[in-house]
Design a protein around this motif. Structure first.
Motif, PDB file in Angstrom:
ATOM      1  N   ASP A  63     -10.222 -18.932 -23.667  1.00  0.00           N
ATOM      2  CA  ASP A  63     -11.107 -19.894 -23.005  1.00  0.00           C
ATOM      3  C   ASP A  63     -11.914 -20.681 -24.043  1.00  0.00           C
ATOM      4  OD1 ASP A  63     -10.293 -19.250 -20.495  1.00  0.00           O
ATOM      5  OD2 ASP A  63     -12.096 -18.169 -19.899  1.00  0.00           O
ATOM      6  N   ASN A 110     -11.770 -23.332 -19.161  1.00  0.00           N
ATOM      7  CA  ASN A 110     -12.489 -22.085 -18.876  1.00  0.00           C
ATOM      8  C   ASN A 110     -12.564 -21.884 -17.367  1.00  0.00           C
ATOM      9  OD1 ASN A 110     -14.954 -23.552 -17.936  1.00  0.00           O
ATOM     10  ND2 ASN A 110     -15.007 -24.185 -20.099  1.00  0.00           N
ATOM     11  N   LYS A 139     -11.438 -14.888 -16.312  1.00  0.00           N
ATOM     12  CA  LYS A 139     -11.659 -15.297 -17.697  1.00  0.00           C
ATOM     13  C   LYS A 139     -10.403 -15.004 -18.511  1.00  0.00           C
ATOM     14  CE  LYS A 139     -16.665 -14.647 -17.622  1.00  0.00           C
ATOM     15  NZ  LYS A 139     -17.834 -13.952 -18.199  1.00  0.00           N
TER      16      LYS A 139
END
Length: 373
Positions: free
Chosen positions: A25, A30, A21
């Protein structure tokens, strides 16, 4: 482990199945969109290549059993299995599932339209007819031969001969399947298949319940944020508690099977005890621990268990004890492994067990066979 895999190779599958992550994002960029892009790029670059013809894959795992040191080999095969509702009485579960993991796996499936990890499935074949075909396939050199960080050796052979493929399909056609590992991924794939009629199959590894090498390890419970003082007094009504001099003595006591008695080790900073009471009917240790001890004696609700508020699940007695003696846990409950026959009996009767009731060891390697829809 995750970080080490990322460092090992730009093409390690962890980038796809458990991506990093990032701070910025968004909906367009993402972990899931990047997973899909990695997959597309690797196919275009030839890092991943599709086999020219359909087939099965024999899959062997050589490993040493934690706590006992026993050396075993587990043999199965990889193929596609049809996704079935539990109500059809073809595929059976043995554990409850949680919402969070299914949501994550669904997002990955939505973006990549690919199954990267095999579901671990059991079937019954006392005659071991399929195993004989797999044994013939393993007389050649494997197409994959690798040792993982737990010392387990994973080997794969391709089975592409039309006669062998047809024989396996025929032998498996009437089999009922039991999910050993991968409940969340199975239910995610099943839900996806209902929205996408073309996605009726998932990649699975099938193991014969009657073949040697199939072992279930115990998953011990370590608790934090609870007060075990006075526990032994409250437990006396239903349990006998034997004080033991050492963890080795506890291991020796649990090493000798006794199907007539439920036995649970309890370890605190003050010492270790073995709790025992008669086994009623076919009850299993994990549900007894959750209902009788965690629920009734310690007052931990089922909701708290599902949310893992107090509980950590640990493989290996020494690791569980270390959480108490060297860490900040108040108590560890040491369990015996659930016999595979008992797990199958409950599952095929439509019953389910608490989360983390079984630990099939070793795990299957992700990405050994990938199925793109």
């Amino acid at each position: 482990m995750h970080a080490r895999y990322l460092d090992l190779s730009p093409y390690n599958l962890v980038r796809v199945i458990l991506g990093e992550k990032r701070e910025f994002d968004n909906d367009a960029d993402n972990v899931y969109t990047r997973a899909a892009q990695y997959l597309d790029d690797w196919i275009k670059e030839g890092v991943l290549a599709q086999d020219a013809a359909p087939g099965f894959y024999a899959y062997s795992q050589e490993f040493t059993v934690p706590d006992t040191g026993e050396k075993l080999t587990r043999q199965g095969f990889i193929g596609l299995g049809k996704l079935e509702d539990y109500s059809a009485n073809i595929v059976y579960r043995h554990e409850q599932t949680l919402t969070g993991p299914k949501k994550d796996r669904r997002e990955l499936l939505n973006h990549t339209r690919t199954h990267f990890e095999q579901l671990f499935m059991l079937y019954s074949d006392p005659e071991r007819a399929v195993d004989a075909i797999l044994g013939d396939a393993q007389r050649t050199s494997p197409i994959l031969d690798v040792v993982d960080e737990y010392g387990a050796r994973h080997s794969v052979w391709r089975i592409a001969g039309a006669t062998q493929v047809a024989a396996i399909e025929s032998l498996m056609s009437d089999k009922k399947l039991l999910i050993a590992d991968g409940h969340h991924r199975y239910e995610t794939a099943l839900a996806y298949s209902k929205d996408h009629p073309e996605a009726q199959y998932a990649v699975m590894t099938f193991f014969n319940m009657q073949a040697p090498g199939l072992r279930i390890l115990a998953t011990h419970r370590v608790l934090r944020g609870v007060d075990p003082s006075g526990f032994h007094e409250r437990a006396k009504e239903h349990w006998s508690a034997t004080a033991l001099h050492s963890i080795d003595e506890l291991k020796r006591a649990l090493a000798v099977p006794n199907n007539a008695v439920v036995r649970i080790g309890i370890v605190t900073g003050a010492g270790q005890h073995l709790l025992e009471r008669p086994r009623v009917g076919g009850e299993l240790d994990v549900p007894v621990l959750h209902q009788d001890i965690l629920g009734r004696l310690l007052g931990i609700s089922e909701e708290a268990v599902r949310e893992e508020k107090y509980i950590k699940y640990v493989r290996g007695i020494d690791a569980a004890v270390a959480e108490v003696r060297e860490g900040d846990a108040e108590v560890a409950f040491i369990l015996e492994a659930t016999p595979i026959e008992d797990m199958a009996r409950i599952a095929f009767a439509g019953g389910v067990m608490p989360q983390k009731s079984t630990d099939f060891y070793p795990k299957l390697l992700s990405g050994v066979a990938i199925y793109r829809l």
